[in-house]
Design a protein around this motif. Structure first.
Motif, PDB file in Angstrom:
ATOM      1  N   ASN A 134     -27.290  24.858 -30.853  1.00  9.96           N
ATOM      2  CA  ASN A 134     -26.273  24.005 -30.231  1.00  9.96           C
ATOM      3  C   ASN A 134     -24.895  24.380 -30.745  1.00  9.96           C
ATOM      4  N   GLY A 135     -24.157  25.131 -29.965  1.00 10.74           N
ATOM      5  CA  GLY A 135     -22.820  25.531 -30.388  1.00 10.74           C
ATOM      6  C   GLY A 135     -22.341  26.754 -29.641  1.00 10.74           C
ATOM      7  N   ARG A 136     -21.109  27.094 -29.928  1.00  5.79           N
ATOM      8  CA  ARG A 136     -20.435  28.189 -29.233  1.00  5.79           C
ATOM      9  C   ARG A 136     -21.003  29.546 -29.640  1.00  5.79           C
ATOM     10  N   ARG A 137     -20.974  30.486 -28.695  1.00  2.35           N
ATOM     11  CA  ARG A 137     -21.324  31.886 -28.963  1.00  2.35           C
ATOM     12  C   ARG A 137     -20.091  32.755 -28.758  1.00  2.35           C
ATOM     13  N   GLN A 138     -19.993  33.784 -29.581  1.00  3.09           N
ATOM     14  CA  GLN A 138     -18.929  34.767 -29.394  1.00  3.09           C
ATOM     15  C   GLN A 138     -19.509  36.163 -29.558  1.00  3.09           C
ATOM     16  N   PRO A 139     -19.363  37.019 -28.547  1.00  3.54           N
ATOM     17  CA  PRO A 139     -19.931  38.377 -28.634  1.00  3.54           C
ATOM     18  C   PRO A 139     -19.362  39.157 -29.811  1.00  3.54           C
ATOM     19  N   VAL A 140     -20.182  40.076 -30.305  1.00  3.96           N
ATOM     20  CA  VAL A 140     -19.803  40.905 -31.448  1.00  3.96           C
ATOM     21  C   VAL A 140     -19.789  42.365 -31.007  1.00  3.96           C
ATOM     22  N   GLY A 141     -18.607  42.920 -30.904  1.00 10.93           N
ATOM     23  CA  GLY A 141     -18.476  44.341 -30.595  1.00 10.93           C
ATOM     24  C   GLY A 141     -19.208  44.757 -29.338  1.00 10.93           C
ATOM     25  N   ARG A 142     -19.797  45.937 -29.416  1.00 11.93           N
ATOM     26  CA  ARG A 142     -20.524  46.499 -28.270  1.00 11.93           C
ATOM     27  C   ARG A 142     -22.026  46.599 -28.552  1.00 11.93           C
ATOM     28  N   LEU A 143     -22.516  45.689 -29.349  1.00 11.46           N
ATOM     29  CA  LEU A 143     -23.930  45.730 -29.703  1.00 11.46           C
ATOM     30  C   LEU A 143     -24.797  45.455 -28.478  1.00 11.46           C
ATOM     31  N   GLU A 144     -25.837  46.249 -28.322  1.00 11.73           N
ATOM     32  CA  GLU A 144     -26.801  46.024 -27.259  1.00 11.73           C
ATOM     33  C   GLU A 144     -27.915  45.118 -27.763  1.00 11.73           C
TER      34      GLU A 144
ATOM     35  N   ARG B  20     -18.925  39.554 -43.178  1.00 12.22           N
ATOM     36  CA  ARG B  20     -19.073  38.144 -42.829  1.00 12.22           C
ATOM     37  C   ARG B  20     -18.730  37.928 -41.357  1.00 12.22           C
ATOM     38  N   VAL B  21     -19.429  36.997 -40.748  1.00 14.86           N
ATOM     39  CA  VAL B  21     -19.096  36.579 -39.383  1.00 14.86           C
ATOM     40  C   VAL B  21     -19.099  35.055 -39.336  1.00 14.86           C
ATOM     41  N   ASP B  22     -18.387  34.483 -38.365  1.00 17.01           N
ATOM     42  CA  ASP B  22     -18.397  33.033 -38.235  1.00 17.01           C
ATOM     43  C   ASP B  22     -19.646  32.583 -37.482  1.00 17.01           C
ATOM     44  N   ASP B  23     -19.833  31.268 -37.374  1.00 18.83           N
ATOM     45  CA  ASP B  23     -21.055  30.732 -36.789  1.00 18.83           C
ATOM     46  C   ASP B  23     -21.206  31.103 -35.315  1.00 18.83           C
ATOM     47  N   ALA B  24     -20.108  31.156 -34.577  1.00 19.27           N
ATOM     48  CA  ALA B  24     -20.192  31.496 -33.157  1.00 19.27           C
ATOM     49  C   ALA B  24     -20.746  32.901 -32.975  1.00 19.27           C
ATOM     50  N   LYS B  25     -20.308  33.823 -33.806  1.00 21.92           N
ATOM     51  CA  LYS B  25     -20.816  35.196 -33.729  1.00 21.92           C
ATOM     52  C   LYS B  25     -22.259  35.269 -34.225  1.00 21.92           C
ATOM     53  N   LEU B  26     -22.569  34.492 -35.262  1.00 21.61           N
ATOM     54  CA  LEU B  26     -23.935  34.527 -35.788  1.00 21.61           C
ATOM     55  C   LEU B  26     -24.921  33.977 -34.759  1.00 21.61           C
ATOM     56  N   ARG B  27     -24.556  32.943 -34.023  1.00 28.20           N
ATOM     57  CA  ARG B  27     -25.433  32.447 -32.949  1.00 28.20           C
ATOM     58  C   ARG B  27     -25.694  33.550 -31.925  1.00 28.20           C
ATOM     59  N   TRP B  28     -24.653  34.242 -31.549  1.00 29.27           N
ATOM     60  CA  TRP B  28     -24.785  35.336 -30.576  1.00 29.27           C
ATOM     61  C   TRP B  28     -25.748  36.403 -31.112  1.00 29.27           C
TER      62      TRP B  28
END
Length: 359
Positions: A185-195, A251-259
């Motif tokens: 439950n929360g925001r997602r943010q893509p990380v780079g060009r990871l497939e 380190r990444v924030d929670d939005a990126k970690l969810r993604w």
């Protein structure tokens, strides 16, 4: 009822700090006492709490590297005198020694590793820190034993730590598993060009976490991609070990970690974990885990249902078990049901019951 919280130091982003955030959910008006506080080094959610660091916090190098403060931490802990009806101490070796006018509930993440498992914990530390740890071990063991016995109630995070507390202190502790701090439950943010389809490792980059073995395992899995989230003193060395199929994100924030959790094919944990939150977080995103058969991971991974175990943190074993995990079909329903057994609501409700009964 006036409830206060105490934690060793808020200078990093780890499982223990996540647990403190859950404790704040249980007692949102509680002051949080700690030896050191670095807002940039730990989770941003602490900015909304009333964090009260000790006088040591004025020393910048200590905030950046708490190990440098090792010789003075016991004395600084004793000078933390907390006026409250109940103090809940989140402790990996220091916070259970605080002085309080009321009763004390200790939530033990692990008996002090630097006292009882110094070779593993201090591997990679500077020679000065290792020398200080050796020379101070005997008096600190006596201090630690006395501090443990000041608790009115002792709680632990896993059956593994319950046994450690029994062996080290002779205390019978209740197991209260902490919740996964990160949920879907929360925001997602893509990380780079990871497939999608990569293997994810989420860990502080410390020697005893065995991330080097995970990185080396991918020399044997050239068709697979490894993404490592986390930072620490091992990062430079891991960068030298990493092949072209390994990405160190820091380190990444929670939005990126969810993604990342959502798009990973599997998670790998090779560290000597006393609890092991990562497999629970992964299960909430329908992602299975390859894990070291050790400690708290035996509680948080259901073998054959939410993941598979390897016996030793050796690259060849990690690679072999990861190959099985990646080719197995996993039930999303089973993974989610397992994660739900460790809910935040259960943790918060039980902790409140214990504190009310202790006051």
């Amino acid at each position: 009822m006036n409830v206060a919280l105490a934690h060793d130091y808020l200078t990093q982003r780890g499982g223990a700090e996540r647990v403190v955030l859950s404790m704040i959910d249980a007692f949102p008006r509680a002051d949080v006492h700690t030896l050191l506080y670095d807002p940039r080094g730990t989770f941003p959610e602490f900015a909304t709490a009333r964090v009260l660091p000790s006088a040591l916090n004025h020393v910048g190098p200590f905030r950046r590297n708490h190990r440098l403060a090792f010789p003075v931490l016991a004395g600084a802990t004793e000078r933390l005198r907390i006026d409250a009806d109940v103090v809940v101490c989140s402790s990996s070796g220091w916070a259970h020694g605080v002085e309080t006018t009321g009763t004390k509930v200790v939530y033990c993440h692990s008996p002090a590793r630097w006292l009882y498992h110094p070779d593993a914990y201090l591997r990679g530390a500077g020679p000065g820190v290792r020398l200080a740890a050796r020379s101070m071990r005997s008096p600190l063991v006596r201090w630690d034993q006395r501090a443990a016995l000041t608790a009115d109630r002792y709680l632990v995070n896993s059956t593994h730590i319950a046994q450690s507390v029994r062996d080290v202190y002779g205390i019978e502790a209740e197991v209260l598993p902490p919740p996964p701090a990160l949920t879907p439950n929360g925001r997602r943010q893509p990380v780079g060009r990871l497939e999608p389809g990569f293997v994810l490792c989420v860990s502080r980059l410390l020697p005893y976490k065995n991330v080097d073995a995970v990185v080396s395992a991918f020399d044997r899995l050239p068709q697979e991609q490894l993404v490592v989230v986390g930072d620490g003193p091992e990062r430079e060395r891991l960068g030298r070990l990493a092949g072209p199929n390994v990405t160190l994100l820091g380190r990444v924030d929670d939005a990126k970690l969810r993604w990342l959790y959502e798009r990973a094919a599997a998670v790998v944990v090779a560290s000597f974990e006393d609890y092991g939150l990562t497999p629970l977080e992964a299960a909430g995103f329908d992602t299975p885990t390859a894990a070291l058969r050790f400690g708290g991971l035996l509680d948080t991974v259901a073998d054959g249902e939410t993941g598979l175990f390897f016996g030793e943190a050796r690259p060849e074993e990690i690679a072999a078990v990861l190959g099985e995990v990646l080719h197995e079909r996993w039930s999303a329903e089973t993974l989610e049901a397992h994660a739900a057994r460790f809910s935040r609501e259960r943790f918060v409700g039980r902790l409140r019951e214990i504190v009310e009964a202790t006051a």
